[in-house]
Design a protein around this motif. Structure first.
Motif, PDB file in Angstrom:
ATOM      1  N   GLU A 194      -7.050  38.781 -34.639  1.00  0.00           N
ATOM      2  CA  GLU A 194      -7.880  38.391 -33.493  1.00  0.00           C
ATOM      3  C   GLU A 194      -7.034  37.803 -32.363  1.00  0.00           C
ATOM      4  O   GLU A 194      -7.333  38.004 -31.183  1.00  0.00           O
ATOM      5  N   LYS A 195      -5.951  37.105 -32.699  1.00  0.00           N
ATOM      6  CA  LYS A 195      -5.051  36.563 -31.678  1.00  0.00           C
ATOM      7  C   LYS A 195      -4.361  37.692 -30.921  1.00  0.00           C
ATOM      8  O   LYS A 195      -4.145  37.588 -29.706  1.00  0.00           O
ATOM      9  N   ARG A 235     -12.228  32.554 -27.370  1.00  0.00           N
ATOM     10  CA  ARG A 235     -12.604  32.792 -28.770  1.00  0.00           C
ATOM     11  C   ARG A 235     -13.420  34.077 -28.919  1.00  0.00           C
ATOM     12  O   ARG A 235     -13.139  34.915 -29.777  1.00  0.00           O
ATOM     13  N   GLY A 280     -11.306  37.262 -28.450  1.00  0.00           N
ATOM     14  CA  GLY A 280     -10.486  37.531 -29.627  1.00  0.00           C
ATOM     15  C   GLY A 280     -11.292  38.108 -30.772  1.00  0.00           C
ATOM     16  O   GLY A 280     -10.821  38.948 -31.527  1.00  0.00           O
ATOM     17  N   MET A 281     -12.559  37.678 -30.871  1.00  0.00           N
ATOM     18  CA  MET A 281     -13.445  38.154 -31.932  1.00  0.00           C
ATOM     19  C   MET A 281     -14.136  39.461 -31.559  1.00  0.00           C
ATOM     20  O   MET A 281     -14.850  40.036 -32.386  1.00  0.00           O
ATOM     21  N   TRP A 315      -9.582  28.835 -29.360  1.00  0.00           N
ATOM     22  CA  TRP A 315      -9.310  30.068 -30.095  1.00  0.00           C
ATOM     23  C   TRP A 315      -8.417  29.797 -31.312  1.00  0.00           C
ATOM     24  O   TRP A 315      -7.958  30.730 -31.973  1.00  0.00           O
ATOM     25  N   LEU A 373      -8.966  31.634 -34.695  1.00  0.00           N
ATOM     26  CA  LEU A 373      -8.820  33.087 -34.800  1.00  0.00           C
ATOM     27  C   LEU A 373      -7.727  33.437 -35.804  1.00  0.00           C
ATOM     28  O   LEU A 373      -6.707  32.742 -35.893  1.00  0.00           O
TER      29      LEU A 373
END
Length: 138
Positions: free
Chosen positions: A110-111, A87, A90-91, A103, A106
């Motif tokens: 972000e993915k 997570r 991705g952020m 995650w 997201l």
């Protein structure tokens, strides 16, 4: 072949392992050498080397980042070590409260960033196993 995720220096990687790694084992691979003298010293590279493993999981795959100073205590990315940091990666966050295996929240952008991190890690670090029971791999 050169691309944006290629390491600057050539890296020789072992074939990926599929060995199950428990969450407890992952947590112990936090880059800190758990010897008696180290417990009473400030966290330094002296405490984080010589036998201390550093693992970071992303989408359930466990990467060995041992030896990279950025992942050792005091390093910019030590917050990810011993955990599944999907997570937060991705952020693009290094906040401890963002470090989580889940995650699913997201957004699409972000993915894509998370998948880019997987590409980045897979070109630099050995995959030493998968988080036992991981449900966040897809």
């Amino acid at each position: 072949m050169s691309g944006k995720f290629e390491p600057k220096a050539p890296v020789s990687l072992n074939p990926p392992k599929n060995e199950p790694i428990s969450l407890e084992e992952l947590a112990k691979a936090n880059g800190i050498y758990e010897s008696f003298p180290c417990q009473f010293l400030p966290i330094t590279s002296q405490c984080s080397v010589d036998g201390a493993k550093g693992y970071v999981a992303i989408k359930g795959k466990v990467y060995d980042v041992t030896g990279n100073k950025a992942y050792q205590p005091g390093g910019a990315y030590h917050v990810f070590v011993g955990k599944d940091a999907s997570r937060a990666l991705g952020m693009m966050s290094t906040k401890a409260n963002d470090v989580d295996a889940d995650w699913s929240t997201l957004d699409d952008k972000e993915k894509i960033v998370l998948d880019d991190w997987i590409t980045f890690f897979s070109k630099r670090y050995n995959i030493v196993g998968v988080v036992e029971g991981a449900t966040n791999m897809d």
